[in-house]
Design a protein around this motif. Sequence first.
Motif, PDB file in Angstrom:
ATOM      1  N   ARG A  46     -12.282  33.099 -58.446  1.00 44.70           N
ATOM      2  CA  ARG A  46     -11.243  32.107 -58.155  1.00 44.70           C
ATOM      3  C   ARG A  46     -10.164  32.820 -57.343  1.00 44.70           C
ATOM      4  O   ARG A  46      -9.692  33.888 -57.734  1.00 44.70           O
ATOM      5  CB  ARG A  46     -10.652  31.569 -59.453  1.00 44.70           C
ATOM      6  CG  ARG A  46      -9.535  30.565 -59.247  1.00 44.70           C
ATOM      7  CD  ARG A  46      -8.828  30.212 -60.547  1.00 44.70           C
ATOM      8  NE  ARG A  46      -9.665  29.363 -61.375  1.00 44.70           N
ATOM      9  CZ  ARG A  46      -9.917  29.571 -62.662  1.00 44.70           C
ATOM     10  NH1 ARG A  46      -9.433  30.641 -63.268  1.00 44.70           N
ATOM     11  NH2 ARG A  46     -10.643  28.744 -63.357  1.00 44.70           N
ATOM     12  N   ALA A  47      -9.789  32.217 -56.213  1.00 43.27           N
ATOM     13  CA  ALA A  47      -8.736  32.780 -55.375  1.00 43.27           C
ATOM     14  C   ALA A  47      -7.821  31.659 -54.902  1.00 43.27           C
ATOM     15  O   ALA A  47      -8.255  30.513 -54.751  1.00 43.27           O
ATOM     16  CB  ALA A  47      -9.347  33.499 -54.167  1.00 43.27           C
ATOM     17  N   GLN A  48      -6.595  32.016 -54.672  1.00 46.79           N
ATOM     18  CA  GLN A  48      -5.636  31.033 -54.171  1.00 46.79           C
ATOM     19  C   GLN A  48      -5.997  30.676 -52.731  1.00 46.79           C
ATOM     20  O   GLN A  48      -6.331  31.542 -51.916  1.00 46.79           O
ATOM     21  CB  GLN A  48      -4.228  31.618 -54.240  1.00 46.79           C
ATOM     22  CG  GLN A  48      -3.139  30.613 -54.009  1.00 46.79           C
ATOM     23  CD  GLN A  48      -1.777  31.239 -54.238  1.00 46.79           C
ATOM     24  OE1 GLN A  48      -1.451  32.246 -53.634  1.00 46.79           O
ATOM     25  NE2 GLN A  48      -1.007  30.642 -55.136  1.00 46.79           N
ATOM     26  N   ASP A  49      -5.953  29.392 -52.418  1.00 49.10           N
ATOM     27  CA  ASP A  49      -6.235  28.903 -51.068  1.00 49.10           C
ATOM     28  C   ASP A  49      -5.085  29.319 -50.158  1.00 49.10           C
ATOM     29  O   ASP A  49      -3.939  28.929 -50.385  1.00 49.10           O
ATOM     30  CB  ASP A  49      -6.372  27.381 -51.101  1.00 49.10           C
ATOM     31  CG  ASP A  49      -6.763  26.785 -49.769  1.00 49.10           C
ATOM     32  OD1 ASP A  49      -6.713  27.490 -48.737  1.00 49.10           O
ATOM     33  OD2 ASP A  49      -7.127  25.595 -49.752  1.00 49.10           O
ATOM     34  N   PRO A  50      -5.356  30.128 -49.122  1.00 49.70           N
ATOM     35  CA  PRO A  50      -4.270  30.570 -48.244  1.00 49.70           C
ATOM     36  C   PRO A  50      -3.605  29.406 -47.493  1.00 49.70           C
ATOM     37  O   PRO A  50      -2.433  29.484 -47.143  1.00 49.70           O
ATOM     38  CB  PRO A  50      -4.940  31.540 -47.269  1.00 49.70           C
ATOM     39  CG  PRO A  50      -6.390  31.452 -47.507  1.00 49.70           C
ATOM     40  CD  PRO A  50      -6.639  30.686 -48.767  1.00 49.70           C
ATOM     41  N   ALA A  51      -4.339  28.310 -47.306  1.00 50.56           N
ATOM     42  CA  ALA A  51      -3.789  27.156 -46.593  1.00 50.56           C
ATOM     43  C   ALA A  51      -2.935  26.268 -47.500  1.00 50.56           C
ATOM     44  O   ALA A  51      -2.107  25.500 -47.019  1.00 50.56           O
ATOM     45  CB  ALA A  51      -4.916  26.334 -45.978  1.00 50.56           C
TER      46      ALA A  51
END
Length: 184
Positions: free
Chosen positions: A111-116
Amino acid sequence: MGESCAPAGGVAAAATDTVGATAAEGLAASWPARVRGLAGWLVNKTAVHSHRLTAEAFTAVGGRRFHYALLASLEEFGSSSQADLGRHCGFDRSDVATMVNELVQAGHVERAQDPADRRRNIIAITPAGRSRLADFDVVAADLQDVFLAPLDTEERAELISLLTRVLEHHTALHGFAREPHPGA
């Protein structure tokens, strides 16, 4: 009021019915005539067995049915937000975070934060998740053979086609009915 309308002897008694009926015919004949010809009744009764068999099969390998659905979605559609993942699998968005947490802890997804959009998480399948999905594919294939044992290949394809058509019809009319958070 109990769920089963089977005679006290259950399926075993139906299998030894004196009129020579098969186990399935004996069980169905024990239901009221008004309900035994209703497709919805049969689908619901069959779903009970499907859920039991599925839970048993995936539990035996330390998994759960929603693990399989989520990993399959990520493999087929690629990384996605938790909301999109829920839509692809027909799971309620509020339950997907808990489901994904289990897969993150097992190392099957990241799980990673969406850069957009910093409010969204993007979920991606890992190499370990791909390996686990391959294991689950074997479980699912074996499960289908057990569940659909009385049907030949053509009948299995026809059943899947007919159920898909009914589901698509009702989904178009009413939207996709989300599953409650599955326990297994």
